[in-house]
Design an enzyme around this catalytic site. Structure first.
Site, PDB file in Angstrom:
ATOM      1  N   HIS A 136       0.843  -1.206   0.000  1.00  0.00           N
ATOM      2  CA  HIS A 136       0.000   0.000   0.000  1.00  0.00           C
ATOM      3  C   HIS A 136       0.879   1.258   0.000  1.00  0.00           C
ATOM      4  O   HIS A 136       0.661   2.175  -0.802  1.00  0.00           O
ATOM      5  CB  HIS A 136      -0.926  -0.011   1.228  1.00  0.00           C
ATOM      6  CG  HIS A 136      -1.796   1.199   1.343  1.00  0.00           C
ATOM      7  ND1 HIS A 136      -3.142   1.178   1.064  1.00  0.00           N
ATOM      8  CD2 HIS A 136      -1.512   2.471   1.712  1.00  0.00           C
ATOM      9  CE1 HIS A 136      -3.643   2.390   1.254  1.00  0.00           C
ATOM     10  NE2 HIS A 136      -2.670   3.190   1.653  1.00  0.00           N
ATOM     11  N   GLU A 137       1.878   1.284   0.893  1.00  0.00           N
ATOM     12  CA  GLU A 137       2.756   2.460   0.965  1.00  0.00           C
ATOM     13  C   GLU A 137       3.643   2.564  -0.279  1.00  0.00           C
ATOM     14  O   GLU A 137       3.918   3.657  -0.762  1.00  0.00           O
ATOM     15  CB  GLU A 137       3.599   2.427   2.242  1.00  0.00           C
ATOM     16  CG  GLU A 137       2.804   2.445   3.536  1.00  0.00           C
ATOM     17  CD  GLU A 137       1.790   3.567   3.627  1.00  0.00           C
ATOM     18  OE1 GLU A 137       2.048   4.680   3.110  1.00  0.00           O
ATOM     19  OE2 GLU A 137       0.717   3.336   4.218  1.00  0.00           O
TER      20      GLU A 137
ATOM     21  N   HIS B 115       2.045   4.352  -2.986  1.00  0.00           N
ATOM     22  CA  HIS B 115       2.084   5.817  -2.842  1.00  0.00           C
ATOM     23  C   HIS B 115       3.309   6.424  -3.534  1.00  0.00           C
ATOM     24  O   HIS B 115       3.197   7.464  -4.185  1.00  0.00           O
ATOM     25  CB  HIS B 115       2.098   6.221  -1.364  1.00  0.00           C
ATOM     26  CG  HIS B 115       0.744   6.360  -0.757  1.00  0.00           C
ATOM     27  ND1 HIS B 115      -0.201   7.244  -1.214  1.00  0.00           N
ATOM     28  CD2 HIS B 115       0.171   5.710   0.287  1.00  0.00           C
ATOM     29  CE1 HIS B 115      -1.291   7.143  -0.486  1.00  0.00           C
ATOM     30  NE2 HIS B 115      -1.097   6.206   0.427  1.00  0.00           N
TER      31      HIS B 115
END
Length: 196
Positions: A147-148, A151
């Site tokens: 998820h990170e 980003h």
């Protein structure tokens, strides 16, 4: 210092971030501020683009996930100790059958969707001391890292949902962009008149 988190619709969230070197200005303070900002917002991960910096850096502390009573003792221990700084990371392998998990994001408050990701990854990165690391991660630690990592690649979890689901949450996303939402932490909204 607690920093404002940039909201959905901010251009920095859609840019592929740049690598940094060990002489990046005040890196130790930035990392400390990112952890403080993440904890203040009750998050488990925070990427630099979420505070307006297009650099390949994110922090994770997966301890809150250890509260799940469905986890084994081993999983709880792993999550409680999974606190990391990832600088210039590269996911080099992904394995397994996609599994879904309900994800949210500090930049997209009050929106949660089931996202499919691989259960195992191999990642190369440098830590806060610029020591090279390679880790194989499974389960929730792998998911939080993915998820990170998205980003810093300019990808949001809402980019991974179906067009139908996107249409269903469109007005909520628009309200976030305009700052028409109440959150318990400081945010910068791209279309709001002022930071709240």
């Amino acid at each position: 210092m607690i920093l404002p988190i940039v909201a959905y619709g901010s251009p920095v969230l859609k840019k592929k971030a740049k690598e940094i070197s060990n002489d990046y200005p005040e890196l130790d303070q930035l990392i400390e501020d990112m952890f403080e900002t993440m904890y203040n917002a009750n998050g488990v991960g925070l990427a630099a683009p979420q505070i307006g910096l297009s650099i390949r850096l994110f922090v994770i502390d997966a301890k809150p996930f250890a509260q799940d009573e469905n986890l084994s003792e081993e999983e709880v221990k792993e999550l409680e100790s999974f606190k990391r700084v990832f600088i210039n990371p590269e996911i080099v392998e992904e394995h397994g059958i996609d599994w879904d998990f309900n994800e949210g994001c500090l930049s997209i408050p009050d929106v949660h969707e089931d996202i499919f990701r691989k259960p195992e990854i191999k990642i190369n990165y440098v830590d806060e001391n610029f020591v090279e690391k390679t880790e194989v991660l499974n389960g929730l630690p792998a998911r939080v890292v993915q998820h990170e990592y998205d980003h810093i690649e300019g990808i949001l979890f809402t980019d991974r949902i179906s067009n139908l689901k996107k249409r269903l949450i469109k007005s909520r996303l628009t309200n976030i962009t305009k700052g028409k939402i109440d959150v318990g932490y400081k945010m910068k909204y791209p279309l709001a008149k002022k930071m709240r």
